[in-house]
Design a protein around this motif. Structure first.
Motif, PDB file in Angstrom:
ATOM      1  N   ASN A 118     -54.281 -60.140 -33.836  1.00  0.00           N
ATOM      2  CA  ASN A 118     -52.722 -59.706 -34.266  1.00  0.00           C
ATOM      3  C   ASN A 118     -52.155 -60.335 -35.422  1.00  0.00           C
ATOM      4  O   ASN A 118     -51.592 -59.833 -36.503  1.00  0.00           O
ATOM      5  CB  ASN A 118     -51.944 -59.359 -32.972  1.00  0.00           C
ATOM      6  CG  ASN A 118     -52.268 -58.504 -32.191  1.00  0.00           C
ATOM      7  OD1 ASN A 118     -53.188 -57.474 -32.430  1.00  0.00           O
ATOM      8  ND2 ASN A 118     -51.765 -58.702 -30.873  1.00  0.00           N
ATOM      9  N   PHE A 122     -50.876 -59.171 -38.928  1.00  0.00           N
ATOM     10  CA  PHE A 122     -49.643 -59.216 -39.603  1.00  0.00           C
ATOM     11  C   PHE A 122     -49.595 -59.858 -40.979  1.00  0.00           C
ATOM     12  O   PHE A 122     -48.789 -59.293 -41.612  1.00  0.00           O
ATOM     13  CB  PHE A 122     -48.890 -59.813 -38.493  1.00  0.00           C
ATOM     14  CG  PHE A 122     -47.422 -59.805 -38.491  1.00  0.00           C
ATOM     15  CD1 PHE A 122     -46.569 -58.688 -37.972  1.00  0.00           C
ATOM     16  CD2 PHE A 122     -46.563 -60.386 -39.402  1.00  0.00           C
ATOM     17  CE1 PHE A 122     -45.405 -58.684 -37.696  1.00  0.00           C
ATOM     18  CE2 PHE A 122     -45.375 -60.438 -39.631  1.00  0.00           C
ATOM     19  CZ  PHE A 122     -44.620 -59.436 -38.589  1.00  0.00           C
ATOM     20  N   SER A 128     -45.461 -56.171 -44.134  1.00  0.00           N
ATOM     21  CA  SER A 128     -44.950 -57.028 -42.930  1.00  0.00           C
ATOM     22  C   SER A 128     -43.962 -57.860 -43.386  1.00  0.00           C
ATOM     23  O   SER A 128     -43.834 -58.615 -44.538  1.00  0.00           O
ATOM     24  CB  SER A 128     -46.046 -57.935 -42.162  1.00  0.00           C
ATOM     25  OG  SER A 128     -47.301 -57.235 -41.867  1.00  0.00           O
ATOM     26  N   ASP A 144     -43.596 -61.737 -35.417  1.00  0.00           N
ATOM     27  CA  ASP A 144     -43.715 -60.845 -34.678  1.00  0.00           C
ATOM     28  C   ASP A 144     -42.463 -60.393 -33.852  1.00  0.00           C
ATOM     29  O   ASP A 144     -42.177 -59.145 -33.472  1.00  0.00           O
ATOM     30  CB  ASP A 144     -45.019 -60.887 -33.835  1.00  0.00           C
ATOM     31  CG  ASP A 144     -45.298 -60.052 -32.659  1.00  0.00           C
ATOM     32  OD1 ASP A 144     -45.236 -58.777 -33.037  1.00  0.00           O
ATOM     33  OD2 ASP A 144     -45.479 -60.363 -31.573  1.00  0.00           O
ATOM     34  N   SER A 147     -39.758 -58.900 -35.907  1.00  0.00           N
ATOM     35  CA  SER A 147     -40.178 -57.594 -36.346  1.00  0.00           C
ATOM     36  C   SER A 147     -39.705 -56.515 -35.066  1.00  0.00           C
ATOM     37  O   SER A 147     -39.212 -55.551 -35.396  1.00  0.00           O
ATOM     38  CB  SER A 147     -41.761 -57.489 -36.523  1.00  0.00           C
ATOM     39  OG  SER A 147     -42.192 -56.168 -36.853  1.00  0.00           O
TER      40      SER A 147
ATOM     41  N   ASN B  87     -41.917 -51.885 -39.835  1.00  0.00           N
ATOM     42  CA  ASN B  87     -42.266 -53.154 -40.833  1.00  0.00           C
ATOM     43  C   ASN B  87     -41.977 -52.796 -42.128  1.00  0.00           C
ATOM     44  O   ASN B  87     -41.932 -53.509 -43.000  1.00  0.00           O
ATOM     45  CB  ASN B  87     -43.558 -53.360 -40.426  1.00  0.00           C
ATOM     46  CG  ASN B  87     -43.628 -54.541 -39.268  1.00  0.00           C
ATOM     47  OD1 ASN B  87     -42.515 -54.931 -38.773  1.00  0.00           O
ATOM     48  ND2 ASN B  87     -44.763 -54.900 -38.794  1.00  0.00           N
TER      49      ASN B  87
END
Lengths: 685, 172
Positions: A118, A122, A128, A144, A147, B87
């Protein structure tokens, strides 16, 4: 002596009421829910105070631009934003305390390879948002986390049915703000672009303004009708002066005592207190038309006792609104009774050309009764009950369209509110996390933004274990020195919720000891977590309404029995005869609801008390065979029934259906009193 | 040393006429100066530079006019992110603003600087953050393009210092 005592008591009540009374209460739930439902009231306050403005454009980008232009015009400062940058700068120093739900679950399950995968997805995704460097956060866990927070806060625009939509969420707006929203809606709804306003405050303002206009028109018609009738009968307008003065005094004294006892008098109490007008007019009219004052006051006393008793029963319902109505109406009635008794004796009015109403005998009484019986039987067979609060209000086509679009474009159609109570903020956060661990769903909660200290420590330990197992595989982005630097214990720092700096966090709190979580899932059952309860506002309110409706039905029977007992003491065998027309009137009004397919709700049950209070007088005066009372009763019935009948034309469902029930109930009770009670030679129709 | 400086200076002076530099270009001028861009399917190459390290990725890029962008990363790992993903939001907004020639959305947070080549159809728009909150994280974003497409996007991030350079390759 009695007059002096009355004046003194009124003086004390008025002074105390004005001193201790507060602003009128307008929250509908506070009217019908007892104090022990405060969490439900607060949660409803919080969630029903939101306004969602929906923007429609050619595509979502156009809709977003329309939203921005609209917001600039409205005032950016009126919107409470998630201060992402505030949190970020604070959290950066303790980034290993934070994990997204997904990452935490993977770490708890020791799925370190998935965490690594993951993190690389990302890192390599050009879109991202990376908020910490790989040397500080090689598994992108903090990025993460951030986000995920951004996704929770922001309501994204979307494309649906060939159009693009954007949504602007506004909270805690003033009335002037909502008026401004309506003006901006007109300004920005041009060509293909459309703006829809949704949410309770919008509906409330729209409905109250429309209702105010309608009620003004209705009041005008009512006044014209009353003036015409009075002038027709008395050939004199002066008689209205003491009538109006006594009613105003009754309402004033009623308000003061209610304000003294309950502090915040509910606005619906004022609405229901208008019934005082209909009842109090009787006392004055009877005084002016009846010469035998002694006999008159015997009947007036019976009328007062029965009406006050009918309303007094409402106190036992444990519903704040009913308690207030009982005190307000009873006080007003008693006040007007004593005003008529002590102050009218000095008034002399000459009615030289007083018109009598035409004397007509009702023929075919049995046939009419059979017709009524058939009507009642058919109507009652069709009666249905409802406790759904949404049936009390039908929005306009435009507002309904806005709500439908908002529902269509909502990503998560299911939503449950969970209230979490704890001794302090850490206990609340811990319970929230317990709920999140128990229910498999997406959440928006305070603990998403600020985890508990316990959870922060646990997150740090999980990351330490991950580093211990997997840090060496990060050689694709870290030098050996950087890997060595990250190995070992991570720095410990506790982050506490800072409500002053991050105003946005206050949105999650109902009060100091209660927070609310929004779960994107329907939760029907109890969570079985101490201090956490599912709040389904519509369902809970409907449950309370159903409970109160059943209580009120029992109270109505209690009131009937009590009144029957009192009337038996006064009129012996005539007691049932007196109460029967009112019972028939109530049955007729409910049958009319059944035949017009209107489901019976709590407020219709309230109306039973009102019909009882209004119409018992008709029978009492009729059975007393007081010489001129028939005219007074007819004037009183016509003015009251006509006023309520006009209310049936209002657009607000609650008011219109109440107006319908009351007008049918009052007028049919009057007819039943004529049919069922022998009024001597003064038959008037 | 003097010679090197002189050469640099001469190159700089000669290079000047190639671009007409406009300070803080109004959004309406930027919008009217840019060509109408088309939907596109192409390859992308991304280079992210952190303090002391650099990562590279590549894959397919799809831009659907009026909708948004898709990045399908194929190297070094496989991953897809659509324009609906949260995102992608900020990069999506920027590309949509350029393609729709409507800068009202980003004009509030950024000062715009347009550079147009007098020799060919190339252009660039630099977005300098003016909103204090954004300034703490993004210094500037630079978008390059020609008469048909956006050819490159550079994002200069601060706190942490990260430079993202996305190049689009057409006709591969």
């Amino acid at each position: 002596m009695g007059k002096k005592i009355f004046v003194f008591v009124v003086f004390v009540i008025v002074v105390c009421g004005l001193v201790f009374g507060k602003m009128p209460e307008t929250n509908l739930l506070k009217a019908v829910l007892p104090q022990n439902q405060s969490v439900l009231i607060k949660a409803s306050d919080k969630f029903s105070s939101a306004v969602n403005v929906v923007f429609e454009g050619e595509d979502s980008f156009e809709a977003e631009i329309l939203k921005d232009d609209f917001l600039n015009d409205f005032g950016v400062d009126k919107v409470s934003h998630f201060e992402f940058e505030n949190l970020l700068s604070e959290y950066n120093s303790a980034r290993s305390n934070f994990l997204s739900e997904k990452s935490r679950k993977l770490l708890l399950d020791k799925r370190y390879d998935d965490v690594f995968k993951n993190s690389r997805q990302f890192l390599y995704n050009p879109a991202s948002v990376i908020v910490s460097e790989p040397k500080d956060d090689p598994f992108m866990l903090f990025s993460d986390f951030v986000s995920n927070l951004l996704q929770k806060e922001v309501r994204y625009s979307t494309d649906f049915g060939g159009n693009g939509y954007a949504v602007l969420n506004l909270n805690n707006l003033q009335k002037s703000d909502i008026n401004q929203l309506f003006e901006l809606q007109k300004k920005y709804s041009v060509d293909e672009k459309k703006v829809y306003l949704t949410g309770s405050p919008v509906h409330s303002l729209y409905t109250s303004e429309r209702s105010a206009n309608e009620i003004n028109v209705i009041a005008l018609f009512s006044v014209i009708f009353v003036l015409t009738l009075t002038y027709y009968y008395f050939r004199n307008f002066k008689v209205l002066i003491p009538i109006i003065a006594s009613i105003l005094a009754g309402i004033g004294i009623g308000y003061c005592l209610t304000a003294l006892i309950f502090k915040n008098v509910h606005v619906l109490t004022f609405v229901f207190s208008t019934t005082l007008i209909g009842i109090c007019v009787d006392y004055s009219l009877h005084w002016f038309v009846e010469k035998d004052k002694e006999k008159l006051f015997q009947s007036l006393t019976d009328s007062l006792v029965t009406t006050v008793a009918a309303f007094a029963v409402l106190i036992f319902a444990n519903i704040p609104l009913l308690g207030q109505i009982a005190v307000f109406t009873a006080t007003g009635l008693i006040s007007v009774f004593f005003i008529v008794k002590y102050f009218y004796s000095g008034l002399e009015f000459d009615f030289p050309q007083k018109n009598k109403f035409p004397c007509l005998k009702i023929k075919y009484k049995k046939f009419i009764l059979v017709l009524f019986a058939v009507f009642i039987a058919f109507g009652l067979a069709r009666v249905k009950f409802t406790d759904d609060i949404t049936t009390l209000y039908k929005p306009s086509v435009e507002l309904a369209l806005g709500e439908r679009i908002l529902n269509d474009i909502s990503l998560d159609k299911s939503r449950t509110i969970v209230a979490v109570t704890g001794e302090n903020i850490q206990k609340i956060l811990e319970k929230e996390e317990q709920v999140k661990d128990t229910v498999n769903a997406k959440f928006v909660a305070l603990s998403d933004f600020v985890p508990s200290i316990k959870r922060q420590n646990s997150n740090r330990e999980l990351i330490e274990k991950l580093y211990d197992k997997k840090l060496n595989s990060c050689s694709d982005i870290l030098s050996s020195e950087q890997i060595r630097h990250l190995s070992g214990d991570l720095p410990q720092k506790e982050i506490l919720p800072n409500f002053e700096k991050n105003n946005f966090l206050k949105n999650f709190m109902l009060d100091e000891k209660t927070s609310v979580m929004v779960v994107n899932k329907d939760i029907e059952s109890d969570l079985k977590i101490d201090g956490a309860s599912v709040i389904n506002i519509a369902k809970d309110v409907s449950f309370q309404l159903e409970k109160h409706r059943k209580t009120c039905v029992q109270l109505v029977f209690g009131a009937f029995l009590m009144l029957l007992g009192y009337l038996y003491l006064r009129y012996e065998n005539g007691a049932f005869k007196i109460i029967l027309p009112s019972i028939c009137g109530i049955l007729t009004s409910f049958a009319a609801l059944g035949l017009t397919m209107q489901p019976v709700n709590l407020f219709h049950i309230f109306a039973m008390f009102l019909i009882l209070g209004f119409t018992l007088d008709y029978s009492i005066f009729r059975i007393s065979k007081i010489k001129n009372s028939a005219d007074a009763v007819l004037i009183s019935c016509l003015t009251t029934a006509f006023s309520f009948f006009l209310l049936t034309f209002t657009s607000f469902k609650l008011i219109s259906s109440l107006g319908f029930v009351l007008s049918v109930g009052i007028f049919s009770s009057y007819l039943f009193s004529l049919i069922l009670i022998d009024g001597g030679n003064d038959e008037v129709v | 040393m003097y010679k090197i400086l002189s050469i640099v200076f001469i190159l700089f002076v000669f290079a000047m006429p190639a671009f007409s530099i406009v300070d803080k270009t109004p959004a309406s001028v930027v919008a009217s100066s840019l060509p109408v861009l088309q939907s596109v399917d192409c390859k992308f190459v991304q280079e992210r530079t952190f303090s002391g390290s650099k990562v590279m990725s590549s894959g397919d890029f799809r831009f659907v006019k009026g909708k948004g962008v898709y990045f399908i990363t194929t190297y070094p790992i496989k991953a897809t992110s659509s324009y609906t993903a949260a995102n992608n939001r900020y990069i999506n907004d920027i590309i949509l603003a350029v393609t729709k020639k409507n800068f009202s959305k980003i004009d509030k947070d950024f000062d715009l600087f347009l550079q147009k080549s007098s020799k060919n159809s190339s252009w660039s728009v630099r977005l300098m953050a003016k909103n204090e909150n954004i300034k703490n994280h993004i210094e500037s974003i630079k978008i390059f393009g020609d008469n048909k497409h956006i050819t490159q996007i550079q994002i200069y991030q601060v706190n942490p210092t990260i430079q993202t350079d996305i190049k689009f390759r057409f006709g591969d």
